[in-house]
Design an enzyme around this catalytic site. Sequence first.
Site, PDB file in Angstrom:
ATOM      1  N   CYS A   1       0.843  -1.189   0.000  1.00 25.53           N
ATOM      2  CA  CYS A   1       0.000   0.000   0.000  1.00 25.53           C
ATOM      3  C   CYS A   1       0.883   1.247   0.000  1.00 25.53           C
ATOM      4  O   CYS A   1       1.801   1.360   0.819  1.00 25.53           O
ATOM      5  CB  CYS A   1      -0.896  -0.002   1.230  1.00 25.53           C
ATOM      6  SG  CYS A   1      -1.876   1.498   1.413  1.00 25.53           S
TER       7      CYS A   1
ATOM      8  N   CYS B   1       0.184   3.220   3.561  1.00 26.20           N
ATOM      9  CA  CYS B   1       0.650   2.734   4.874  1.00 26.20           C
ATOM     10  C   CYS B   1       1.782   1.725   4.794  1.00 26.20           C
ATOM     11  O   CYS B   1       2.345   1.345   5.810  1.00 26.20           O
ATOM     12  CB  CYS B   1      -0.521   2.133   5.644  1.00 26.20           C
ATOM     13  SG  CYS B   1      -1.109   0.567   4.960  1.00 26.20           S
TER      14      CYS B   1
ATOM     15  N   CYS C   1      -0.976 -12.928  -6.888  1.00 23.29           N
ATOM     16  CA  CYS C   1      -1.511 -13.487  -5.651  1.00 23.29           C
ATOM     17  C   CYS C   1      -1.785 -12.298  -4.733  1.00 23.29           C
ATOM     18  O   CYS C   1      -0.895 -11.817  -4.040  1.00 23.29           O
ATOM     19  CB  CYS C   1      -0.492 -14.445  -5.044  1.00 23.29           C
ATOM     20  SG  CYS C   1      -1.086 -15.271  -3.573  1.00 23.29           S
TER      21      CYS C   1
END
Length: 86
Positions: free
Chosen positions: A17, A20, A41
């Site tokens: 991400c 974060c 995945c």
Amino acid sequence: VTQTDCSLGMTRVEIMCAGCGGHLGHVFEGERFTPTNERHCVNSLSVKYVDTPLPDSSIETKVLPEIKPSEAVSILAALLGKNRES
């Protein structure tokens, strides 16, 4: 954000991400399971599902750029000014 991981005898790209730094999944290359030679995945909570079907004319395309394993450097390491050997 992505980071290349060449441990465990394989190359995989970790997807993180941008907000974060949390782990979202991996992209595996070179397994020859798909036409693009990539296997994604991805953790299901990080995917937004939609009910709209893909157009019949859509085809699977490669997501990662073509790189040689000897040239693989993680984007995070590049941003921090470090190379794989450090």
